[in-house]
Design an enzyme around this catalytic site. Structure first.
Site, PDB file in Angstrom:
ATOM      1  N   ASP A  19       0.777  -0.960   0.090  1.00 36.22           N
ATOM      2  CA  ASP A  19       0.005  -0.204   0.033  1.00 36.22           C
ATOM      3  C   ASP A  19       0.926   1.068   0.172  1.00 36.22           C
ATOM      4  O   ASP A  19       1.786   1.280   0.788  1.00 36.22           O
ATOM      5  CB  ASP A  19      -0.935   0.112   1.103  1.00 36.22           C
ATOM      6  CG  ASP A  19      -1.832  -1.116   1.220  1.00 36.22           C
ATOM      7  OD1 ASP A  19      -2.086  -1.861   0.222  1.00 36.22           O
ATOM      8  OD2 ASP A  19      -2.662  -1.181   2.241  1.00 36.22           O
ATOM      9  N   ASP A  27     -15.384  -3.660  -0.485  1.00 37.36           N
ATOM     10  CA  ASP A  27     -14.863  -3.330   0.963  1.00 37.36           C
ATOM     11  C   ASP A  27     -16.143  -3.213   1.713  1.00 37.36           C
ATOM     12  O   ASP A  27     -16.646  -2.254   1.409  1.00 37.36           O
ATOM     13  CB  ASP A  27     -14.050  -2.326   0.707  1.00 37.36           C
ATOM     14  CG  ASP A  27     -12.893  -2.531  -0.432  1.00 37.36           C
ATOM     15  OD1 ASP A  27     -12.284  -3.563  -0.354  1.00 37.36           O
ATOM     16  OD2 ASP A  27     -12.627  -1.559  -1.238  1.00 37.36           O
TER      17      ASP A  27
END
EC number: 5.3.1.16
Length: 233
Positions: free
Chosen positions: A8, A130
């Site tokens: 990330d 998500d």
């Protein structure tokens, strides 16, 4: 089990967030370049998961130059997410050799656009679901979309997707294990390949996922721990 380690990125740095909270950012020991090279040495790694976190928040890709550099550092396929809101952005990533594209917010909110993207890039697009409980969140996990997992799965069942990435936001970065119950439920609801994400700690978690028919798992924070790799090799 196919392991998909996550990198990330914020401002070129390799970071991890806790439960998707941009205010709870931790820098990882390895740079993005070092991490790609490290992960590429394990036979259990099937591809590498890269997320442009600021791209997700700003609704536009911000790390394309770095992503292109990371692609050159590995022989493995790369899947990219974060800020992919236009066909032009997907085409740019395609042009620099990225293998798979993770579509989140716009894929959730704009079904016609998703269909057009899948028609152009069949079997190369993952949809990122998500969620908190059964509610899908968008815009860097900051907003409730008002769409449930069950309703959304019905809409995408006929699309030529590479698969679905399911992340339990409450589990992400917490080191408490994945949401096995909901991962298994989603796997039962769709014919698409389901990739587990969020909270995976160790070989025991991977074995539990495999036992319910999940064969692909994104590993975030744990993948930065050398003990994780010693246990699975």
């Amino acid at each position: 089990m196919n392991i998909i380690p996550a990198i990330d990125i914020i401002d070129g740095q390799n970071v991890r967030l806790t439960q998707g909270d941009y205010g709870k950012k931790s820098a990882m020991a390895r740079t993005p370049e070092e991490a790609v090279k490290f992960y590429s040495g394990f036979k259990q790694v099937s591809r590498i998961h890269i997320v442009d976190l600021m791209g997700a928040l700003k609704q536009d890709a911000t790390e394309t130059t770095l992503v292109q550099k990371l692609k050159r550092e590995t022989h493995l396929p790369i899947q990219i997410g974060g800020g992919l809101r236009s066909i032009d952005t997907i085409e740019h990533y395609d042009a620099i050799g990225i293998d798979h594209f993770i579509l989140g917010t716009r894929a959730i909110m704009d079904m016609e656009w998703l269909r057009s993207a899948v028609e152009k890039f069949p079997d190369r697009i993952f949809v990122g679901i998500d969620a908190r409980q059964n509610d899908i969140y968008v815009n860097g996990w900051t907003e409730n979309s008002g769409i449930t997992i069950d309703d959304y799965l019905e809409k995408i069942e006929d699309l030529a997707l590479a698969g679905i990435i399911y992340t339990d936001i409450a589990k992400d970065g917490m080191g408490q294990g994945p949401n096995l119950e909901n991962t298994g439920r989603i796997n039962d609801l769709t014919h698409h390949t389901v990739i587990a994400s969020g909270g995976i700690r160790n070989k025991e978690d991977l074995d539990a996922l495999k036992a319910m028919g999940i064969h692909d798992a994104i590993v975030g924070k744990a993948s930065h721990n050398d003990d994780f790799w010693r246990d699975i090799t």
